[in-house]
Motif scaffolding. Sequence first.
Motif, PDB file in Angstrom:
ATOM      1  N   LYS A 347      57.736  31.960  27.801  1.00 53.50           N
ATOM      2  CA  LYS A 347      56.705  32.297  26.814  1.00 53.50           C
ATOM      3  C   LYS A 347      55.336  32.393  27.468  1.00 53.50           C
ATOM      4  N   ASN A 348      55.031  31.443  28.344  1.00 52.13           N
ATOM      5  CA  ASN A 348      53.742  31.458  29.030  1.00 52.13           C
ATOM      6  C   ASN A 348      53.626  32.660  29.965  1.00 52.13           C
ATOM      7  N   LEU A 349      54.687  32.914  30.715  1.00 53.03           N
ATOM      8  CA  LEU A 349      54.671  34.057  31.626  1.00 53.03           C
ATOM      9  C   LEU A 349      54.500  35.363  30.858  1.00 53.03           C
ATOM     10  N   SER A 350      55.172  35.502  29.731  1.00 57.70           N
ATOM     11  CA  SER A 350      55.049  36.719  28.916  1.00 57.70           C
ATOM     12  C   SER A 350      53.616  36.919  28.444  1.00 57.70           C
ATOM     13  N   ALA A 351      52.971  35.826  28.030  1.00 61.61           N
ATOM     14  CA  ALA A 351      51.593  35.923  27.548  1.00 61.61           C
ATOM     15  C   ALA A 351      50.662  36.406  28.653  1.00 61.61           C
ATOM     16  N   VAL A 352      50.861  35.920  29.878  1.00 64.42           N
ATOM     17  CA  VAL A 352      50.004  36.344  30.985  1.00 64.42           C
ATOM     18  C   VAL A 352      50.242  37.808  31.320  1.00 64.42           C
ATOM     19  N   MET A 353      51.491  38.207  31.374  1.00 63.87           N
ATOM     20  CA  MET A 353      51.829  39.554  31.822  1.00 63.87           C
ATOM     21  C   MET A 353      51.466  40.630  30.797  1.00 63.87           C
ATOM     22  N   ARG A 354      51.216  40.255  29.557  1.00 64.87           N
ATOM     23  CA  ARG A 354      50.879  41.242  28.531  1.00 64.87           C
ATOM     24  C   ARG A 354      49.408  41.630  28.542  1.00 64.87           C
ATOM     25  N   GLY A 355      48.614  40.950  29.335  1.00 72.81           N
ATOM     26  CA  GLY A 355      47.192  41.288  29.396  1.00 72.81           C
ATOM     27  C   GLY A 355      46.844  41.934  30.717  1.00 72.81           C
ATOM     28  N   SER A 356      46.276  43.135  30.677  1.00 69.06           N
ATOM     29  CA  SER A 356      45.915  43.812  31.933  1.00 69.06           C
ATOM     30  C   SER A 356      44.698  43.179  32.595  1.00 69.06           C
ATOM     31  N   GLY A 357      44.018  42.258  31.892  1.00 72.08           N
ATOM     32  CA  GLY A 357      42.892  41.560  32.498  1.00 72.08           C
ATOM     33  C   GLY A 357      43.298  40.764  33.727  1.00 72.08           C
ATOM     34  N   ARG A 358      44.571  40.389  33.810  1.00 71.48           N
ATOM     35  CA  ARG A 358      45.053  39.629  34.971  1.00 71.48           C
ATOM     36  C   ARG A 358      44.933  40.433  36.259  1.00 71.48           C
ATOM     37  N   LEU A 359      44.872  41.768  36.138  1.00 68.54           N
ATOM     38  CA  LEU A 359      44.778  42.641  37.310  1.00 68.54           C
ATOM     39  C   LEU A 359      43.328  42.930  37.690  1.00 68.54           C
ATOM     40  N   LYS A 360      42.386  42.378  36.915  1.00 69.96           N
ATOM     41  CA  LYS A 360      40.962  42.668  37.133  1.00 69.96           C
ATOM     42  C   LYS A 360      40.130  41.423  37.412  1.00 69.96           C
ATOM     43  N   GLN A 361      40.597  40.284  36.949  1.00 74.77           N
ATOM     44  CA  GLN A 361      39.838  39.046  37.116  1.00 74.77           C
ATOM     45  C   GLN A 361      40.744  37.989  37.725  1.00 74.77           C
ATOM     46  N   SER A 362      40.278  37.323  38.762  1.00 75.92           N
ATOM     47  CA  SER A 362      41.047  36.239  39.359  1.00 75.92           C
ATOM     48  C   SER A 362      40.844  34.964  38.555  1.00 75.92           C
ATOM     49  N   VAL A 363      41.722  33.982  38.768  1.00 81.96           N
ATOM     50  CA  VAL A 363      41.547  32.720  38.047  1.00 81.96           C
ATOM     51  C   VAL A 363      40.332  31.959  38.562  1.00 81.96           C
ATOM     52  N   ALA A 459      46.112  33.480  46.052  1.00 83.36           N
ATOM     53  CA  ALA A 459      46.596  33.559  44.675  1.00 83.36           C
ATOM     54  C   ALA A 459      45.480  33.327  43.669  1.00 83.36           C
ATOM     55  N   VAL A 460      44.571  32.390  43.956  1.00 79.43           N
ATOM     56  CA  VAL A 460      43.529  32.067  42.973  1.00 79.43           C
ATOM     57  C   VAL A 460      42.319  32.988  43.090  1.00 79.43           C
ATOM     58  N   GLU A 461      42.133  33.601  44.250  1.00 81.05           N
ATOM     59  CA  GLU A 461      40.991  34.498  44.423  1.00 81.05           C
ATOM     60  C   GLU A 461      41.374  35.968  44.278  1.00 81.05           C
ATOM     61  N   GLY A 462      42.664  36.267  44.206  1.00 83.97           N
ATOM     62  CA  GLY A 462      43.127  37.635  44.041  1.00 83.97           C
ATOM     63  C   GLY A 462      43.671  37.878  42.644  1.00 83.97           C
ATOM     64  N   CYS A 463      44.123  39.093  42.410  1.00 85.21           N
ATOM     65  CA  CYS A 463      44.603  39.489  41.083  1.00 85.21           C
ATOM     66  C   CYS A 463      46.050  39.972  41.111  1.00 85.21           C
ATOM     67  N   GLU A 464      46.766  39.677  42.179  1.00 83.54           N
ATOM     68  CA  GLU A 464      48.144  40.134  42.285  1.00 83.54           C
ATOM     69  C   GLU A 464      49.051  39.279  41.404  1.00 83.54           C
ATOM     70  N   ASP A 465      50.128  39.914  40.907  1.00 81.29           N
ATOM     71  CA  ASP A 465      51.128  39.159  40.169  1.00 81.29           C
ATOM     72  C   ASP A 465      51.898  38.258  41.130  1.00 81.29           C
ATOM     73  N   LEU A 466      52.334  37.133  40.619  1.00 81.45           N
ATOM     74  CA  LEU A 466      53.034  36.151  41.439  1.00 81.45           C
ATOM     75  C   LEU A 466      54.507  36.527  41.586  1.00 81.45           C
ATOM     76  N   PRO A 467      55.093  36.314  42.757  1.00 78.58           N
ATOM     77  CA  PRO A 467      56.510  36.663  42.978  1.00 78.58           C
ATOM     78  C   PRO A 467      57.440  35.588  42.435  1.00 78.58           C
ATOM     79  N   LEU A 468      57.358  35.308  41.148  1.00 79.51           N
ATOM     80  CA  LEU A 468      58.074  34.170  40.584  1.00 79.51           C
ATOM     81  C   LEU A 468      59.581  34.357  40.597  1.00 79.51           C
ATOM     82  N   ALA A 469      60.048  35.584  40.360  1.00 86.39           N
ATOM     83  CA  ALA A 469      61.498  35.805  40.362  1.00 86.39           C
ATOM     84  C   ALA A 469      62.096  35.422  41.709  1.00 86.39           C
TER      85      ALA A 469
END
Length: 597
Positions: A347-363, A459-469
């Motif tokens: 559920k948490n992963l789905s929420a993150v992946m549904r927002g394109s803001g993750r590709l523009k702003q780092s954590v 990971a925290v300074e970039g905007c790439e998706d994490l290789p969780l699989a």
Amino acid sequence: MKPPVEYRIRPSRPGAHLFEVSCTVLEPDPGGQGFSLPAWIPGSYMIREFARNIVRIEALADDKPCVLEKVDKHSWRTPALRGVKKLAVRCEIYAWDLSVRTAHLDTTHGFFNGTSVFLAVEGRTDAPCAVTIDRPEGVQYADWALITTLPPAEGVSTGRCDFGRFVAPDYDALIDHPVEMGRFARAHFEAGGVTHEIALTGRQDCDVERLCSDLARICAWQIELFGAPAPVTYYAFLVMVVGEGYGGLEHRASTALLCSRADLPWKGMEGLPDGYKSFLGLCSHEYFHTWNVKRIKPAAFTPYDLTRENHTRLLWAFEGFTSYYDDLALVRSGVIGVDDYLALLGKNLSAVMRGSGRLKQSVAESSFDAWTKYYRQDENAPNAIVSYYAKGALIALALDVQLRAGSAGRCSLDDVMRLLWQRHGCTGVGVPEDGIFAAVREVGGEGLGTRLARWLRQAVEGCEDLPLAKLLKSMGVVLEATPAGAAPVLGLKLAPGAGEPRVASVYDDGAAQAAGVSAGDVLLALDGIRIASAKALDDLLVRRLAGEKARLHVFRRDELMAFTLELGEAPADKYVLSLTPRAGAAAVALRRGWLGS
């Protein structure tokens, strides 16, 4: 030694939502004494300007009226006070915000955080403080009780559920113990050598025995994680029960919580409904903060400057890591099962992946900009920002898995948290901006630690998706992405509620954005068929195919508009985690170390 600062607070007019608060200073500054009310509350990173709720304020020098000049939006100062022995400032404060952050008062209960009601005395914030909390006047309030983790004054026969006089070593401690008063249900349990109390305010039918049993397991596990003794001997969960609500705010020995009535357990409840799991996760989150952020703090928060923003790029660790451990504590303590936990992760992963803001702003950027972006979200938030809570939790997951797999289970994120506790929590030394990376490097050792510290920074300074699989395979866990449904999509989100279907957000590169639909538009009809609700829209879309053209009518302000759009294909943004069938012995051992046996 500076004389103590004396405070008094009284619910003077509950029906008008007014607290009367006084602050008395002995031997005030003869050159003029300054006072201020905090602009924000620790744990909620937004300037809230609590002084705006002050209705009246006055000063008395040796019991005679004294000039009190307002210096800025939350500060006041007296003129020179030569020969004055005692200065008192009295104010009336409006309290009608039913949230965990401020203050609320009516004829049924009262609640306040110290940041909303207690003035800071310039030059005296390190002095001891005492506060007398009075019961409202009137026979209708004779049965009101009080609960707070503020210590009662020595020699005063008052308990934690009695009105009276309380003490704090300094101003920072004074404002870190919220107070609930009124008629509330109480329960208590022991865990890890700590007495815990729960106060439930509002109408409810909670099975408190079940709640105490589950919370005891969660709290005991967290104390064991960091190591006994816990940093508190008494802890309180102050819960405001409402029809619909959700929220929490951590304090050094308590938490203020807002929850929906339906999310509490009830007598005869079978299983673990999603709402109850969510509430337990909230309690677990705020309790974990007892260590992570209340005592293990960013250097930027030691000490807090409550007059302005305190920027740090580390909220991904202090909130994100806490968000990882909140649900992990549920499964490791045995309150929920492994399948339940994997569903929460998905559920948490789905929420993150549904927002394109993750590709523009780092954590890291999201952490720094929490004051102006995360806490002040608008309709474009899904396209512009990423949650340092949610993605921070995924980074914690990825880091934990890599530490475990890379060391054959000899070290983990648990060891990083324990190192931070010993080095920063127990000493009060703030964590520098590169402190988390240094801790990972030390725990993992020269090879693994150096590599993962470098990975973590990226990971925290970039905007790439994490290789969780890929990473979860080592734990014997399969991660798959599927569409949330078979129906085509418009690429928008509707505002919650049962009223008119109003657009809350329009997603980047979706059909609605391409056609010109905007946030705030009220949906009227799709191909001439009325859209009366979100469900009505779903019922229309399920009969259509991706790629088909559709005509959408909306109201924008008071103007009727029509758009032609091409229905989009449902994205594969629902993430499901499951255990790998016939996983190898090494993977099973790692998984047991991660999730418990």
